[in-house]
Scaffold this motif. Structure first.
Motif, PDB file in Angstrom:
ATOM      1  N   VAL A 338      19.887  17.434  -0.510  1.00 27.79           N
ATOM      2  CA  VAL A 338      19.459  18.190  -1.685  1.00 27.79           C
ATOM      3  C   VAL A 338      18.862  19.528  -1.276  1.00 27.79           C
ATOM      4  O   VAL A 338      19.149  20.577  -1.877  1.00 27.79           O
ATOM      5  N   THR A 339      18.048  19.547  -0.234  1.00 30.32           N
ATOM      6  CA  THR A 339      17.420  20.790   0.221  1.00 30.32           C
ATOM      7  C   THR A 339      18.463  21.769   0.740  1.00 30.32           C
ATOM      8  O   THR A 339      18.431  22.963   0.411  1.00 30.32           O
ATOM      9  N   ALA A 340      19.410  21.288   1.558  1.00 29.01           N
ATOM     10  CA  ALA A 340      20.446  22.186   2.083  1.00 29.01           C
ATOM     11  C   ALA A 340      21.332  22.703   0.962  1.00 29.01           C
ATOM     12  O   ALA A 340      21.694  23.895   0.933  1.00 29.01           O
ATOM     13  N   GLY A 341      21.680  21.853  -0.008  1.00 28.33           N
ATOM     14  CA  GLY A 341      22.502  22.303  -1.130  1.00 28.33           C
ATOM     15  C   GLY A 341      21.783  23.320  -1.985  1.00 28.33           C
ATOM     16  O   GLY A 341      22.396  24.292  -2.457  1.00 28.33           O
ATOM     17  N   ALA A 342      20.486  23.113  -2.199  1.00 29.63           N
ATOM     18  CA  ALA A 342      19.727  24.075  -3.004  1.00 29.63           C
ATOM     19  C   ALA A 342      19.701  25.448  -2.347  1.00 29.63           C
ATOM     20  O   ALA A 342      19.827  26.481  -3.024  1.00 29.63           O
ATOM     21  N   THR A 343      19.561  25.488  -1.030  1.00 33.49           N
ATOM     22  CA  THR A 343      19.561  26.771  -0.321  1.00 33.49           C
ATOM     23  C   THR A 343      20.905  27.470  -0.451  1.00 33.49           C
ATOM     24  O   THR A 343      20.975  28.693  -0.686  1.00 33.49           O
ATOM     25  N   LEU A 344      21.992  26.734  -0.325  1.00 39.99           N
ATOM     26  CA  LEU A 344      23.317  27.343  -0.447  1.00 39.99           C
ATOM     27  C   LEU A 344      23.585  27.815  -1.871  1.00 39.99           C
ATOM     28  O   LEU A 344      24.211  28.871  -2.077  1.00 39.99           O
ATOM     29  N   VAL A 345      23.138  27.056  -2.858  1.00 35.71           N
ATOM     30  CA  VAL A 345      23.319  27.470  -4.248  1.00 35.71           C
ATOM     31  C   VAL A 345      22.516  28.730  -4.545  1.00 35.71           C
ATOM     32  O   VAL A 345      22.999  29.654  -5.215  1.00 35.71           O
ATOM     33  N   ASP A 346      21.292  28.824  -4.051  1.00 31.48           N
ATOM     34  CA  ASP A 346      20.454  30.009  -4.279  1.00 31.48           C
ATOM     35  C   ASP A 346      21.079  31.251  -3.680  1.00 31.48           C
ATOM     36  O   ASP A 346      20.908  32.356  -4.202  1.00 31.48           O
TER      37      ASP A 346
END
Length: 412
Positions: A338-346
């Motif tokens: 979830v943390t890695a995906g949130a960074t890529l989405v941002d």
């Protein structure tokens, strides 16, 4: 001539000699000798884990483009990923290749491609017992099966642990694992014989040997029924002090024989040779880092052997190649994903639906749009900010709007 003939007949008859031994010695002797790797539970468990993991990966048909490699979906990609062989799925087909490489094929697995009018019709696994190799030179060879010699270009030849003198033929790990397999078989036979042995009494009862009724089996049984066998568990024994003496003995256990320590050591050796974590064979506890290292150092190199052979022999276009998808094999923590995906989405490097696919959620039509923070602007427009423009007198009131428009331009 007659004497010579008689002598020859006697010589030929000599192999009929036999040796006799007691049953206990015979059981110990029959354990020695050749042990097939496929008959060793520890080796089969390690190879089975490797085969299942490689077989569970999806096979992608990829194409090189100027913008990067993209996945191609057509009938060829579907056949390779769903039904590469008649009566077999991709999982069972790949598992057969891996198992044959490690066990029956001794580092070699042969698949015979069948085509029809230029199209791939079927991939037929060839039983390893049918295959032999003829080395014509250090640089060329033929593959023999079905009574016919085939050129290496006409078959798929997967190899494991290439031979030093003939690198196009695999050696496997049979020689390396032979002694360990024999040790594990001997340990299993010793444990089985120990557990089945009847010579493990926990009590020894001394009796007066001069008493005639104790000299026969019937008399001893009568003694046990009269004094030792009780109607209820825990009931005390009533025995004559002059005729009986009871001693408790501790039977020899497997711990005393150090069988467990030797088996653990052999299991660790098998795991090290085959490149699997020791906990796969029941030694130690699961460790996520060791598992991910196992995927990177054992599973993926083996998958590349299959990828490259399929690409080399089945594809004509230099822009196409086969690839296994290994992302599902790694052990990720949900919080980390979830943390890695949130960074890529941002950073607009991933759409939110791709993020949802990471964590196993279905796509949402409202989450296809790219999002970005308001202060993310393209590099070539950094000088357009109003706070850096001297004509505005350092007015920063429009910075947010300018940044917002720049971000929209980047997203579009």
């Amino acid at each position: 001539m007659a004497k010579s003939k008689k002598k020859n007949q006697e010589t030929r008859a000599s192999p009929l000699s036999a040796w006799l031994c007691d049953p206990g010695t015979y059981e110990a002797l029959t354990c020695t000798g050749y042990t097939s790797l496929s008959h060793c539970p520890e080796i089969v468990a390690a190879v089975g884990t490797i085969a299942q993991l490689v077989g569970s990966m999806t096979i992608y048909l990829m194409q090189n483009t100027d913008a990067g490699d993209v996945r191609v979906k057509n009938e060829l990609s579907r056949k390779m990923d769903i039904t590469p062989a008649k009566h077999m799925t991709r999982s069972t087909f790949v598992q057969w290749i891996v198992r044959t490489l490690y066990l029956e094929g001794n580092g070699n697995a042969i698949v015979w491609p069948r085509t029809w009018r230029g199209y791939l019709e079927d991939l037929r696994p060839v039983p390893p017992g049918w295959v032999s190799f003829t080395t014509e030179s250090p640089w060329d060879y033929t593959v023999n099966f079905g009574g016919t010699a085939h050129s290496p270009e006409s078959v798929l030849h997967f190899t494991l642990n290439p031979n030093a003198n003939y690198p196009y033929i695999g050696d496997g790990y049979r020689v390396v694992l032979k002694d360990i397999a024999n040790n594990l078989k001997q340990a299993a036979a010793t444990e089985k014989g120990f557990m089945e042995s009847k010579w493990k009494p926990s009590l020894i009862v001394k009796v007066d040997a001069l008493t005639e009724e104790f000299a026969s089996p019937e008399g001893r049984k009568k003694l046990l029924d009269s004094y030792i066998n009780t109607a209820q568990a825990g009931e005390p024994w009533m025995i004559p002090a002059e005729q009986f003496s009871v001693e408790q003995v501790k039977p020899l256990s497997l711990t005393d024989l150090a069988i467990s320590d030797m088996v653990t050591l052999d299991k660790r050796t098998v795991a090290a040779i085959l490149g699997v974590p020791a906990f796969v064979l029941g030694v130690g506890d699961f460790q996520r880092d060791a598992w991910n290292n196992f995927i990177s150092t054992t599973i993926m190199p083996l998958a590349q052997v299959i990828e490259q052979e399929l690409t080399k022999k089945l594809l004509i276009s230099p822009e196409l190649y086969f690839k296994f998808n290994s992302r599902s094999l790694y052990r990720y923590d949900l919080t980390e994903m979830v943390t890695a995906g949130a960074t890529l989405v941002d950073h607009m490097a991933m759409r939110r639906n791709e993020w949802r696919d990471w964590i196993g959620l279905p796509p949402d039509a409202d989450m296809e749009e790219l999002l970005a923070l308001e202060n993310y602007i393209p590099q070539d427009r950094l000088g357009d900010q109003k706070k850096l423009n001297p004509d505005t007198g350092g007015d920063t009131s429009g910075n947010a709007d300018n940044a917002d428009e720049s971000a929209k331009g980047a997203g579009g």
